[in-house]
Write a protein that holds these residues in place. Structure first.
Motif, short mmCIF file in Angstrom:
data_model
loop_
_atom_site.label_atom_id
_atom_site.label_comp_id
_atom_site.label_asym_id
_atom_site.label_seq_id
_atom_site.Cartn_x
_atom_site.Cartn_y
_atom_site.Cartn_z
N ILE A 18 1.01 -1.20 -0.01
CA ILE A 18 -0.28 0.24 -0.25
C ILE A 18 1.16 1.12 0.05
O ILE A 18 0.24 1.77 -0.87
N THR A 19 1.91 1.09 0.25
CA THR A 19 2.27 2.53 0.77
C THR A 19 3.02 2.47 -0.04
O THR A 19 3.30 4.22 -0.85
N THR A 20 3.84 1.69 -1.18
CA THR A 20 4.27 2.17 -2.99
C THR A 20 3.56 2.74 -3.43
O THR A 20 3.83 3.31 -4.36
N ALA A 21 2.15 2.08 -3.74
CA ALA A 21 0.98 1.75 -4.68
C ALA A 21 0.99 3.40 -4.55
O ALA A 21 0.60 4.51 -4.66
N ASN A 48 8.38 5.81 -11.69
CA ASN A 48 8.76 4.44 -11.35
C ASN A 48 8.87 4.46 -9.57
O ASN A 48 9.71 5.33 -9.69
N CYS A 49 8.17 3.50 -9.45
CA CYS A 49 8.35 3.09 -7.59
C CYS A 49 9.33 1.97 -7.47
O CYS A 49 8.22 1.41 -6.97
N ALA A 50 9.13 0.93 -8.74
CA ALA A 50 9.35 0.01 -8.45
C ALA A 50 11.18 -0.08 -8.10
O ALA A 50 11.69 -0.22 -7.22
N GLN A 54 9.20 15.04 -25.86
CA GLN A 54 8.46 13.74 -26.14
C GLN A 54 8.21 13.09 -24.87
O GLN A 54 6.79 12.43 -24.85
N VAL A 55 8.76 13.37 -24.01
CA VAL A 55 8.36 12.89 -22.30
C VAL A 55 7.73 13.88 -21.80
O VAL A 55 8.85 14.76 -21.84
N ALA A 56 6.69 14.32 -21.47
CA ALA A 56 6.31 15.93 -20.88
C ALA A 56 6.90 15.01 -19.91
O ALA A 56 7.00 16.79 -18.50
N GLY A 57 6.95 14.58 -18.54
CA GLY A 57 7.57 14.50 -16.99
C GLY A 57 7.82 13.20 -16.63
O GLY A 57 7.46 12.17 -17.50
N ALA A 58 8.80 12.65 -15.92
CA ALA A 58 9.03 11.96 -15.23
C ALA A 58 9.51 11.93 -13.16
O ALA A 58 9.93 13.19 -13.10
N ALA A 59 8.38 11.03 -12.94
CA ALA A 59 8.59 11.10 -11.86
C ALA A 59 9.97 9.55 -11.05
O ALA A 59 9.11 8.56 -11.27
N LEU A 60 11.09 9.40 -11.05
CA LEU A 60 11.93 8.59 -10.18
C LEU A 60 11.80 8.60 -8.97
O LEU A 60 11.90 9.73 -8.07
N ASP A 61 11.54 7.26 -7.85
CA ASP A 61 11.73 6.83 -7.31
C ASP A 61 13.08 6.04 -7.03
O ASP A 61 13.38 5.82 -5.65
N VAL A 62 13.53 5.20 -8.19
CA VAL A 62 14.67 4.38 -7.55
C VAL A 62 15.69 5.18 -8.88
O VAL A 62 14.87 5.37 -10.24
N CYS A 95 12.72 13.83 -8.31
CA CYS A 95 12.56 12.53 -7.69
C CYS A 95 12.43 12.18 -6.28
O CYS A 95 12.88 13.47 -5.26
N THR A 96 12.93 11.19 -5.91
CA THR A 96 12.61 10.67 -4.46
C THR A 96 13.77 9.79 -3.82
O THR A 96 14.23 9.78 -4.97
N PRO A 97 14.22 9.65 -2.87
CA PRO A 97 15.35 8.18 -2.33
C PRO A 97 15.11 7.58 -2.15
O PRO A 97 15.53 7.17 -1.29
N HIS A 98 14.49 6.92 -2.99
CA HIS A 98 13.78 5.66 -3.23
C HIS A 98 12.61 5.42 -1.85
O HIS A 98 13.29 4.36 -0.98
N LEU A 99 11.47 6.00 -1.53
CA LEU A 99 11.01 6.11 -0.52
C LEU A 99 9.56 5.96 -0.73
O LEU A 99 8.93 5.47 0.27
#
Length: 527
Positions: A101-104, A230-232, A250-258, A277-281
């Motif tokens: 649930i937290t990751t989702a 990408n939070c996987a 081409q890509v309007a935005g990206a959010a990465l946790d990993v 980005c976030t530090p693998h939270l």
């Protein structure tokens, strides 16, 4: 009985140690050690509980001479060499549901942050600006979310996204049509997903098949203006290609946790436009940290004390409720595998495990694992249920499992057959009184025998006086016979004799037995 001893080598909720102790384990909490310190310490422990800080290398596993199980409080096990652990017979577990649930929720938060450009707007506002006209966001309502991976976490993301009135499509080779209907999502192929999705959220493990699943080619051919979350796992996206696509629009935005390499102190994506980005939270909530710590302690204690196997990555699951019921069947299966492994000669390439009667109604995977554990002892003296399937695969052994609905002569029956150069060779066994393993057939000859300790297997001609001659020989050598088990194909034809002995027969005794009149072969067995 000595208590299992567990080492907790990473920081986790203190209630984990309490659970280990309450369930019959001794536990030490020693965190922050380097690899050499852990290597020097690990030999005395049966269980190792870790998070992401401890890396379990082949060198540490070589030193872990008593280790039976590694438990990862979390999903990812990139810090454990699973193939090497499997070869050492060590069970590797994770806790795939404790932080789902937290990751989702983090993935949904990142999606909303992308849609409204919240981090950049926050930074500039706190810098004394009022850049209202620079941050024209988009609504997520009515947009299409494409999930790459629709397992446990992906499924939760789907339900949350539907609550935001998004349409959800998914690419997942393992997603069944029934499950897709249950989730209310459309199953599509990857190219279709990338051509239709406004947002893409990744929820798949990192494997050889999924590494760089969002490659440069796929990113460049995706729907223009797509937004990616990408939070996987790191490594699912070609990061250099993503930077180029962000800069081109081409890509309007990206959010990465990993990230592909963590900790990500430097990365080509840093400073790219519309990048968050976030530090693998993903798993970093109070609730999740408590949940995974308690779950890993429960699972590991269950295995060490009761034999239950839950969320193992390298052996079949076996619940604590199943374990007592399956225990006698697994004992029978292991002895049958050992018997056929000791008696069949030559290069064996195929083995089949058949179950009928009561055995056919049980979880077959542990029974197969037990057969292979017994059988593979012909090749290794350190084999167990964990590493046996890997050793079998290494040797090119083809394993088949057959479940029969038919009723036979016995209430329950397990049959193990190997293909030899001379044709198939089969042994079969049952349980007497629900928990006492018995051999009932050996290479087509009916015989009733316990398989235990030191034994002597003799194939002979069915002639008068033979039993007396063998008995006299063993008596002269000072070897006491525990049980005497006989079987034959036809009167006067080929017969078998299976003796249990109080002591192991010497090579000289076996050589003498081979000279006894009527003897065809003599084989010493040990169980």
């Amino acid at each position: 009985m000595t208590k299992p001893k567990v080492l907790i080598s990473d920081k986790m909720d203190p209630n984990a140690a309490r659970i280990f102790e309450e369930r019959g384990c001794d536990v030490d909490v020693i965190t922050g050690e380097n690899a050499e310190e852990l290597k020097a310490r690990i030999g005395e422990y049966h269980g190792l509980a870790i998070r992401s800080s401890t890396t379990v290398t082949p060198e540490i596993l070589d030193a872990a001479t008593n280790l039976k199980v590694i438990g990862r409080a979390g999903i990812g096990v990139d810090n454990v060499d699973i193939p090497y652990a499997s070869g050492k017979g060590v069970v590797v577990m994770n806790t795939p549901f404790g932080n789902s649930i937290t990751t989702a929720e983090h993935a949904i938060a990142m999606t909303m942050a992308l849609a409204r450009m919240i981090p950049a707007a926050n930074a500039r506002t706190q810098n004394g600006e009022w850049p209202k006209k620079d941050f024209m966001g988009i609504e997520v309502t009515g947009k299409t979310l494409g999930l790459i991976g629709a397992g446990n976490i992906g499924g939760i993301v789907a339900t949350r996204a539907q609550g935001l009135r998004m349409k959800v499509i998914a690419y997942d080779p393992f997603l069944t049509e029934d499950r897709a209907v249950e989730l209310g999502i459309e199953k599509v192929d990857l190219d279709n997903l990338l051509s239709r999705a406004d947002f893409v959220s990744l929820h798949t493990p990192l494997t050889d098949q999924t590494r760089n699943i969002l490659s440069r080619e796929r990113l460049e051919n995706a729907k223009p203006g797509i937004r990616i979350v990408n939070c996987a796992r790191g490594g699912l996206i070609d990061e250099a290609a993503l930077k180029d696509c962000l800069e081109s629009g081409q890509v309007a935005g990206a959010a990465l946790d990993v990230f592909a390499e963590e900790p990500a102190k430097e990365n080509p994506l840093f400073g790219a436009p519309n990048f968050i980005c976030t530090p693998h939270l993903g798993a970093s909530t109070t609730e999740a940290q408590v949940n995974v710590a308690l779950q890993v302690a429960e699972q590991m204690a269950d295995y060490l004390v009761n034999g239950g196997v839950t969320n193992a990555l390298n052996m079949p699951s076996l619940s604590a409720e199943e374990a007592p019921k399956l225990k006698p069947y697994m004992a029978l299966a292991e002895r049958l595998g050992s018997l056929v492994g000791q008696l069949a000669h030559g290069n064996l390439t195929k083995i089949s495990i058949e179950r009928e009667g009561a055995a056919a109604q049980l979880n077959g995977k542990p029974i197969t694992g037990a057969v292979l554990a017994g059988f593979m002892r012909r090749y290794s003296d350190t084999v167990n249920m964990v590493n046996a399937p890997y050793l079998a695969k290494e040797r090119g052994l083809e394993v088949s499992e057959i479940r029969h609905e038919r009723d036979g002569a016995f209430n329950t029956l397990i049959r193990v057959t190997v293909e030899t150069e001379s044709g198939p060779r089969s042994v079969a066994g049952t349980l007497f009184g629900s928990d006492k393993p018995r051999l009932v057939e050996i290479f087509g000859i009916g015989i009733e025998a316990e398989l235990d300790g030191h034994m002597l297997y003799i194939v002979n001609d069915d002639k008068p006086g033979f039993i007396g001659r063998i008995g006299s020989l063993l008596g002269e050598r000072g070897i006491n016979i525990g049980t005497f088990n006989l079987g034959r194909r036809d009167a006067g034809g080929e017969a078998v004799l299976l003796l249990s002995l109080d002591d192991a027969p010497t090579a000289e005794t076996i050589a003498e037995a081979e000279k006894v009149e009527g003897v065809k072969t003599v084989t010493a067995l040990v169980f």
